[in-house]
Write a protein that holds these residues in place. Structure first.
Motif, PDB file in Angstrom:
ATOM      1  N   LEU A  79      30.892  40.378  43.902  1.00 24.76           N
ATOM      2  CA  LEU A  79      31.366  39.940  45.219  1.00 24.76           C
ATOM      3  C   LEU A  79      32.178  38.662  45.108  1.00 24.76           C
ATOM      4  O   LEU A  79      33.162  38.475  45.836  1.00 24.76           O
ATOM      5  CB  LEU A  79      30.177  39.718  46.154  1.00 24.76           C
ATOM      6  CG  LEU A  79      29.475  40.982  46.658  1.00 24.76           C
ATOM      7  CD1 LEU A  79      28.228  40.620  47.452  1.00 24.76           C
ATOM      8  CD2 LEU A  79      30.417  41.828  47.509  1.00 24.76           C
ATOM      9  N   TYR A 100      35.498  39.685  43.919  1.00 26.15           N
ATOM     10  CA  TYR A 100      36.151  40.377  45.028  1.00 26.15           C
ATOM     11  C   TYR A 100      36.799  39.370  45.971  1.00 26.15           C
ATOM     12  O   TYR A 100      37.927  39.569  46.438  1.00 26.15           O
ATOM     13  CB  TYR A 100      35.119  41.221  45.782  1.00 26.15           C
ATOM     14  CG  TYR A 100      35.677  41.960  46.976  1.00 26.15           C
ATOM     15  CD1 TYR A 100      36.269  43.222  46.821  1.00 26.15           C
ATOM     16  CD2 TYR A 100      35.615  41.407  48.257  1.00 26.15           C
ATOM     17  CE1 TYR A 100      36.783  43.899  47.920  1.00 26.15           C
ATOM     18  CE2 TYR A 100      36.129  42.081  49.352  1.00 26.15           C
ATOM     19  CZ  TYR A 100      36.707  43.329  49.177  1.00 26.15           C
ATOM     20  OH  TYR A 100      37.228  44.009  50.267  1.00 26.15           O
ATOM     21  N   ARG A 101      36.098  38.270  46.227  1.00 26.00           N
ATOM     22  CA  ARG A 101      36.638  37.244  47.106  1.00 26.00           C
ATOM     23  C   ARG A 101      37.819  36.505  46.479  1.00 26.00           C
ATOM     24  O   ARG A 101      38.721  36.066  47.179  1.00 26.00           O
ATOM     25  CB  ARG A 101      35.532  36.220  47.436  1.00 26.00           C
ATOM     26  CG  ARG A 101      34.395  36.745  48.269  1.00 26.00           C
ATOM     27  CD  ARG A 101      34.771  36.920  49.710  1.00 26.00           C
ATOM     28  NE  ARG A 101      35.351  35.710  50.266  1.00 26.00           N
ATOM     29  CZ  ARG A 101      35.853  35.627  51.491  1.00 26.00           C
ATOM     30  NH1 ARG A 101      35.867  36.691  52.269  1.00 26.00           N
ATOM     31  NH2 ARG A 101      36.371  34.500  51.939  1.00 26.00           N
ATOM     32  N   THR A 160      40.083  37.604  44.121  1.00 24.76           N
ATOM     33  CA  THR A 160      41.301  38.328  43.787  1.00 24.76           C
ATOM     34  C   THR A 160      42.179  38.531  45.018  1.00 24.76           C
ATOM     35  O   THR A 160      41.680  38.692  46.130  1.00 24.76           O
ATOM     36  CB  THR A 160      40.984  39.697  43.152  1.00 24.76           C
ATOM     37  OG1 THR A 160      42.213  40.295  42.722  1.00 24.76           O
ATOM     38  CG2 THR A 160      40.298  40.624  44.143  1.00 24.76           C
ATOM     39  N   TRP A 176      42.583  45.901  42.875  1.00 23.41           N
ATOM     40  CA  TRP A 176      41.431  45.359  42.162  1.00 23.41           C
ATOM     41  C   TRP A 176      40.232  45.205  43.097  1.00 23.41           C
ATOM     42  O   TRP A 176      39.087  45.367  42.681  1.00 23.41           O
ATOM     43  CB  TRP A 176      41.786  44.033  41.506  1.00 23.41           C
ATOM     44  CG  TRP A 176      40.790  43.588  40.488  1.00 23.41           C
ATOM     45  CD1 TRP A 176      40.060  42.441  40.499  1.00 23.41           C
ATOM     46  CD2 TRP A 176      40.398  44.278  39.295  1.00 23.41           C
ATOM     47  NE1 TRP A 176      39.246  42.375  39.403  1.00 23.41           N
ATOM     48  CE2 TRP A 176      39.429  43.493  38.639  1.00 23.41           C
ATOM     49  CE3 TRP A 176      40.780  45.487  38.713  1.00 23.41           C
ATOM     50  CZ2 TRP A 176      38.825  43.868  37.447  1.00 23.41           C
ATOM     51  CZ3 TRP A 176      40.182  45.873  37.516  1.00 23.41           C
ATOM     52  CH2 TRP A 176      39.222  45.069  36.900  1.00 23.41           C
ATOM     53  N   LYS A 177      40.497  44.917  44.375  1.00 22.69           N
ATOM     54  CA  LYS A 177      39.417  44.887  45.355  1.00 22.69           C
ATOM     55  C   LYS A 177      38.749  46.254  45.457  1.00 22.69           C
ATOM     56  O   LYS A 177      37.518  46.362  45.512  1.00 22.69           O
ATOM     57  CB  LYS A 177      39.948  44.451  46.720  1.00 22.69           C
ATOM     58  CG  LYS A 177      40.262  42.962  46.843  1.00 22.69           C
ATOM     59  CD  LYS A 177      40.714  42.619  48.242  1.00 22.69           C
ATOM     60  CE  LYS A 177      40.999  41.137  48.403  1.00 22.69           C
ATOM     61  NZ  LYS A 177      39.762  40.322  48.378  1.00 22.69           N
ATOM     62  N   HIS A 178      39.553  47.304  45.475  1.00 24.22           N
ATOM     63  CA  HIS A 178      38.999  48.665  45.540  1.00 24.22           C
ATOM     64  C   HIS A 178      38.197  48.976  44.274  1.00 24.22           C
ATOM     65  O   HIS A 178      37.144  49.626  44.343  1.00 24.22           O
ATOM     66  CB  HIS A 178      40.115  49.686  45.733  1.00 24.22           C
ATOM     67  CG  HIS A 178      40.789  49.614  47.056  1.00 24.22           C
ATOM     68  ND1 HIS A 178      40.087  49.612  48.255  1.00 24.22           N
ATOM     69  CD2 HIS A 178      42.103  49.548  47.406  1.00 24.22           C
ATOM     70  CE1 HIS A 178      40.934  49.549  49.275  1.00 24.22           C
ATOM     71  NE2 HIS A 178      42.174  49.515  48.786  1.00 24.22           N
ATOM     72  N   ILE A 231      36.603  46.830  42.367  1.00 27.37           N
ATOM     73  CA  ILE A 231      35.347  46.086  42.409  1.00 27.37           C
ATOM     74  C   ILE A 231      34.362  46.742  43.368  1.00 27.37           C
ATOM     75  O   ILE A 231      33.150  46.798  43.095  1.00 27.37           O
ATOM     76  CB  ILE A 231      35.602  44.615  42.790  1.00 27.37           C
ATOM     77  CG1 ILE A 231      36.417  43.921  41.683  1.00 27.37           C
ATOM     78  CG2 ILE A 231      34.289  43.876  43.030  1.00 27.37           C
ATOM     79  CD1 ILE A 231      36.814  42.497  42.011  1.00 27.37           C
ATOM     80  N   GLN A 232      34.860  47.249  44.478  1.00 28.72           N
ATOM     81  CA  GLN A 232      33.989  47.988  45.389  1.00 28.72           C
ATOM     82  C   GLN A 232      33.365  49.186  44.682  1.00 28.72           C
ATOM     83  O   GLN A 232      32.176  49.489  44.873  1.00 28.72           O
ATOM     84  CB  GLN A 232      34.781  48.451  46.612  1.00 28.72           C
ATOM     85  CG  GLN A 232      35.170  47.335  47.561  1.00 28.72           C
ATOM     86  CD  GLN A 232      36.069  47.816  48.688  1.00 28.72           C
ATOM     87  OE1 GLN A 232      36.726  48.849  48.588  1.00 28.72           O
ATOM     88  NE2 GLN A 232      36.102  47.061  49.772  1.00 28.72           N
ATOM     89  N   CYS A 246      36.089  41.873  35.168  1.00 22.08           N
ATOM     90  CA  CYS A 246      36.435  41.017  36.304  1.00 22.08           C
ATOM     91  C   CYS A 246      36.721  39.589  35.854  1.00 22.08           C
ATOM     92  O   CYS A 246      37.634  38.939  36.381  1.00 22.08           O
ATOM     93  CB  CYS A 246      35.297  41.029  37.323  1.00 22.08           C
ATOM     94  SG  CYS A 246      35.127  42.571  38.243  1.00 22.08           S
TER      95      CYS A 246
END
Length: 214
Positions: free
Chosen positions: A79, A82-83, A85, A90-92, A94-95, A132
């Protein structure tokens, strides 16, 4: 036990340092403090378990406890990345990483023995966090604030996480086999495992203190 005592001290030092010096770090700082909080809770519980529990019970407890707590630590870190980037793809990704870790964790409680250390899930966690960390460092080096990069505490956190997970992954996935078949090699990895731990929390503390001076 001396190595374990030193590790506990460093973990608590990292947690307290992060608590005091990342108060203005926004949500990203809060997530790192959350990770460090879960670390000290996990390791302090194991410390007392080693004192009060019988060795046969201790093995099952520590395996179950780490199977629960390591995914929590991993989720906090994912998380955080995620915050940090700014890239949608890359957010997708990490999800997806978080979903896989949580799914495999829950799956073990239904189809596997929860008292056995979940090596597969830990391997995925190490790979995801390493990826990450490397991606964050890549984004940092290509940002417009490259001149301030050495004052970014999260850069030091990422370096520590990258080296820690890459360095300890072989130990964690082979330690039971090595202990039974190659005890000398096991103890070499065992001491290296603590060295990587010391490096991780040492560089995190350094990053917090160094960034505070800017």
């Amino acid at each position: 036990m001396t190595f374990f005592y030193i590790l506990i001290v460093l973990e608590w030092a990292g947690f307290l340092t992060g608590l005091f010096f990342l108060r203005k770090g926004g949500r990203s700082g809060t997530l790192i403090v959350g990770f460090l909080t879960s670390v000290v809770i996990a390791e302090t519980a194991v410390y007392f378990a080693r004192i009060f529990l019988h060795p046969d019970v201790l093995i099952n407890f520590t395996n179950l406890w780490y199977n629960c707590m390591l995914p929590v630590q991993c989720t906090f870190l994912l998380l955080f990345f995620y915050r940090k980037t700014g890239l949608a793809y890359w957010k997708h990704a990490i999800q997806g990483f978080i979903s896989m870790v949580l799914f495999i964790t829950l799956l073990q409680f239904f189809v596997s023995d929860v008292n056995r250390f979940n090596i597969f899930n830990y391997t995925l966690e190490a790979i995801f966090i390493s990826a990450c960390s490397l991606h964050y460092l890549f984004e940092l080096m290509n940002s417009e604030e490259i001149e301030e990069v050495t004052r970014d505490p999260f850069m030091y956190v990422s370096i520590g996480l990258l080296l820690f997970y890459l360095g300890t992954l072989p130990y964690n996935i082979t330690k039971f086999y090595l202990f039974d078949t190659y005890p000398r090699l096991f103890y070499i990895y065992y001491y290296l495992f603590f060295a990587f731990n010391y490096f991780l929390y040492g560089i995190i503390i350094f990053g917090f203190l160094w960034a505070k001076k800017k």
